[in-house]
Design a protein around this motif. Structure first.
Motif, PDB file in Angstrom:
ATOM      1  N   GLY A 182      39.941  -5.930 -40.645  1.00 37.41           N
ATOM      2  CA  GLY A 182      39.261  -6.535 -39.504  1.00 37.41           C
ATOM      3  C   GLY A 182      37.948  -7.195 -39.870  1.00 37.41           C
ATOM      4  N   THR A 183      37.644  -7.264 -41.164  1.00 33.51           N
ATOM      5  CA  THR A 183      36.358  -7.819 -41.602  1.00 33.51           C
ATOM      6  C   THR A 183      36.370  -9.346 -41.572  1.00 33.51           C
ATOM      7  OG1 THR A 183      36.181  -5.887 -43.036  1.00 33.51           O
ATOM      8  CG2 THR A 183      34.611  -7.673 -43.434  1.00 33.51           C
ATOM      9  N   PHE A 184      37.510  -9.945 -41.934  1.00 34.77           N
ATOM     10  CA  PHE A 184      37.632 -11.403 -41.953  1.00 34.77           C
ATOM     11  C   PHE A 184      38.931 -11.826 -41.282  1.00 34.77           C
ATOM     12  CE2 PHE A 184      35.056 -10.207 -45.626  1.00 34.77           C
ATOM     13  CZ  PHE A 184      33.920 -10.958 -45.383  1.00 34.77           C
ATOM     14  N   LYS A 185      38.987 -13.099 -40.879  1.00 33.85           N
ATOM     15  CA  LYS A 185      40.173 -13.610 -40.193  1.00 33.85           C
ATOM     16  C   LYS A 185      41.122 -14.335 -41.140  1.00 33.85           C
ATOM     17  CE  LYS A 185      39.327 -12.477 -35.866  1.00 33.85           C
ATOM     18  NZ  LYS A 185      40.100 -11.352 -35.311  1.00 33.85           N
ATOM     19  N   ARG A 186      40.560 -14.968 -42.171  1.00 33.18           N
ATOM     20  CA  ARG A 186      41.432 -15.780 -43.017  1.00 33.18           C
ATOM     21  C   ARG A 186      40.808 -15.885 -44.408  1.00 33.18           C
ATOM     22  NH1 ARG A 186      43.640 -20.357 -39.349  1.00 33.18           N
ATOM     23  NH2 ARG A 186      41.471 -20.974 -39.390  1.00 33.18           N
TER      24      ARG A 186
END
Lengths: 353, 387
Positions: free
Chosen positions: B103-107
């Motif tokens: 959940g730290t980054f989206k892509r």
């Protein structure tokens, strides 16, 4: 996201030459100590293990493979490795905990720099076609950066010496692991000859052998273990262009970016442990982090007192965490760096529970 | 509970002996740009960059993320470098996935590479470690005795390795990116090739390749922004054990068995031969196919070689569980990327995007990598189904 806690930290003495000790022998005491302080005995007692090291320090591929021998990885364990400072191994472990695949982790970093000429070895971090063949060592690049700062009038040589004097004094007062410590006056330092102008030898971190280790876990797990802990309230890292000519070397934009994401300015910073291998870089970094006189910078002496390459970043985090665990402070930050002239920077904010 | 993530873009270079036309940075950028194009994205859409490769001593670039920042559009972003021996390509994919699954980054963009033409792997692997026994044999010499022990225990006929070597090159001939293009290979030709490390012949060994492999991994919420079908990441696992310890099972390492059990449990795989439509498994020397068939639970102990000889793992023989349809490590081996190629090729299969080596109707696939003295393992399960 889950709150993550640091429950223990251990570091070896910084020594110029660990002699016949191999990597396993450097790692084992700090792992045993960090696990012991968390009430654990082997890597089997945590859900994940991650380490940071660099093969070029010892001059043979796969330093970390031997490191596994220090862990007691029978039966097999969940384990990973970054060829970076162990502060980034901590980052990988945090992601693993956040995604729910681990509730606890052991992180360690180690380096035996004594077999080689570290500043020259690190020249091979540079662009392999245009820069590395020139063998520009890290001290020379840092000297260029310091020269720019002096030329622009953003600091004076006495400011650099003041950083060194404070490092030596803090190391003497607070850091039994330090390699360099003592009471020295700014005037004394300025009287010494320059080494790579404008840097004097004391403006540069020493080369050290050693290791450090840390145990982290979810806050729930720390409570279950009944151990005091420091909470990681923010962590972020950013990298900048490798092209030194395209950067303003008197600033650290990536540190500013990481500090903003990590939430440095959300509260008062009592203590900051900053990975500044050269005295002038501490000046750049305290500015990038927005620190004022209310913050005690590098109470351990920082890496000018001893630089365990590949473990020093993790040690900065450990130094702050330990002060929170001991109840000495409520909130602090730790910084780690990598690459020439502060190219890559990681910022961690730690708070009391 | 991990956030759901998927592979939404894949880019690979053509694998070949020497890419003299590009720098190391140019090689990585080529794969990265292809992956971004495949995902319908640009560098600005990427939150973090995760790279991996085998030891720095191969190309002689220390901590190469420092030099590669600009080529991969990472300025101002987090950049991480993974290194876990030969399994690194797989481990790097897993660490990249964790950036999103946490959940730290989206892509994120992940790239692995090796430019073997600018390096000497045998030299780098043979440099002496102080206070340790000196291994001067490279990987083939290390694994040959373990293979001989497998042959002794299983009673497998001598030509199982020859069959694997032939089968994977026929698969590779369907894959235009594969380094070795040997459409006319026969078992007789493999058998006639020089013996390197008995029982491993020249044609039973992987080549030395230049190449890079890249993937874009996205959070479930952004998957629909990319045009092609996603490969959902349904399970991720790593395991490590020491190189040597008393009683170590080297033919079928415990770390491999444990890693498989972990990743299967996450993805709901109970019968790997039935539940997978295909697998991309790290087989750098031919005999590792039957050995890993057993280690990964596709066959009972001592019986893996029978699947190979029956053609069960062959696309050309309409086998029920094709292994290494891309040609595998035996057809292309840019070492640091080889693990990620397995992971990416598994994803291509479940995206229905594997071209002439597509397994028809593939829904679920295994990606596997191993490294060191068969002591480091990384695996993932990808599926066309979200689960």
């Amino acid at each position: 996201m889950k709150d993550i806690a640091i429950v223990s930290f251990a570091q070896s003495d910084c020594v110029r030459n660990a002699g016949a000790k191999n990597e396993v022998e450097l790692i084992m005491p700090v792992i045993k100590s960090a696990l012991g302080a968390a009430g654990l005995s082997t890597a089997q007692d945590v859900d994940f293990t991650c380490s940071g090291s660099c093969d070029y320090q010892q001059g043979a591929a796969f330093a970390f493979v031997l490191g596994v021998d220090a862990l007691g990885a029978v039966p097999p364990i969940k384990e990973s490795h970054v060829e970076m400072d162990a502060a980034w191994a901590l980052y990988e472990a945090i992601l693993k905990i956040r995604m729910g695949h681990a509730d606890s982790a052991l992180v360690y970093g180690f380096g035996k720099s004594s077999p080689g000429e570290l500043p020259t070895v690190l020249s091979q971090q540079l662009d392999p076609y245009y820069l590395a063949p020139l063998w520009v060592d890290t001290v020379s690049l840092a000297a260029m950066q310091a020269r720019m700062m002096l030329d622009q009038g953003v600091m004076e040589e006495a400011d650099m010496a003041a950083v060194v004097a404070r490092s030596r004094r803090n190391a003497l007062a607070n850091n039994p692991h330090a390699q360099l410590k003592g009471e020295v006056a700014v005037e004394q330092l300025l009287a010494e000859e320059t080494w790579v102008s404008p840097l004097r030898k004391h403006d540069c971190c020493p080369v050290s052998d050693g290791a450090s280790a840390m145990v982290l876990c979810t806050v729930e797990k720390a409570r279950e273990w009944g151990k005091p802990y420091a909470v990681i309230s923010g962590i972020d890292h950013r990298i900048e262009t490798h092209n030194l000519g395209a950067r303003d070397l008197t600033r650290s934009v990536s540190t500013e970016q990481a500090a903003a994401v990590a939430g440095v300015s959300d509260g008062a910073i009592e203590v900051a442990e900053i990975y500044a291998p050269y005295s002038h870089q501490e000046i750049i970094l305290t500015r990038a982090l927005g620190l004022g006189s209310e913050t005690v910078v590098n109470p351990s002496g920082g890496v000018l007192a001893g630089n365990l390459m590949m473990a020093s970043g993790l040690s900065r985090i450990g130094e702050v965490a330990q002060r929170i665990i001991n109840g000495d402070i409520k909130r602090g930050l730790a910084h780690a760096t990598s690459g020439p002239c502060l190219q890559h920077n990681l910022v961690t904010v730690l708070e009391a529970a | 509970m991990a956030n759901l993530a998927a592979v939404v873009g894949i880019g690979q270079t053509k694998y070949q002996t020497r890419r003299g036309d590009v720098s190391i940075a140019g090689l990585l950028r080529e794969a990265a740009v292809k992956a971004l194009e495949d995902a319908g994205l640009g560098f600005d859409d990427i939150d973090a960059v995760i790279i991996g490769k085998a030891p720095d001593m191969f190309e002689g670039v220390v901590m190469p993320e420092i030099y590669l920042t600009d080529a991969l559009g990472a300025n101002g972003k987090p950049m991480l470098r993974v290194h876990t021996a030969g399994s690194v390509g797989g481990s790097t994919a897993l660490v990249a996935a964790s950036h999103v699954q946490s959940g730290t980054f989206k892509r994120v963009l992940t790239v692995t590479f090796e430019k073997q033409s600018e390096s000497n792997a045998m030299w780098a692997l043979s440099s002496p470690h102080p206070f340790s026994p000196h291994l001067n044999a490279g990987a083939g010499g290390y694994f040959a005795p373990i293979i001989r022990e497998y042959m002794r225990r299983s009673g497998a006929p001598y030509d199982v390795g020859i069959k694997v070597a032939t089968k994977d090159r026929l698969h590779g001939a369907r894959n235009p990116l594969a380094h070795l293009q040997l459409p006319d290979i026969t078992m007789a030709k493999v058998e006639e090739s020089p013996m390197l490390w008995d029982p491993i012949r020249f044609l039973e060994s992987c080549p030395s390749s230049d190449g890079a492999c890249a993937m874009v991994i996205a959070d479930a919420s952004l998957v629909s922004e990319s045009p092609k079908p996603p490969a959902w990441i349904r399970g991720v696992a790593m395991r490590s054990e020491p190189t040597m310890y008393a009683g170590r099972e080297e033919v079928s390492p415990q770390a491999g068995r444990d890693c498989a059990a972990d990743v299967y449990a996450q993805a709901g795989i109970t019968n790997p031969r039935k539940d997978f439509d295909c697998a991309e498994v790290y087989v750098p020397f031919s005999w590792y196919e039957p050995m890993w068939l057993e280690n990964l639970g596709f066959a009972e102990e001592g019986k893996g070689w029978k699947l190979t000889m029956e053609g069960a793992t062959s696309l050309d023989e309409n086998g029920d569980i094709p292994w290494n349809c891309s040609g595998g490590v035996l057809s292309s081996n840019p070492i640091g990327a080889s693990g990620m190629i397995r992971f990416a090729e598994a994803a291509r299969q479940v995206r229905g995007d594997a071209g002439a080596h597509q397994v028809e109707g593939a829904r679920t696939a295994l990606g596997h990598a191993y490294g060191g003295g068969a002591q480091f393992f990384a695996m993932w399960v990808v599926s066309a189904d979200k689960g």
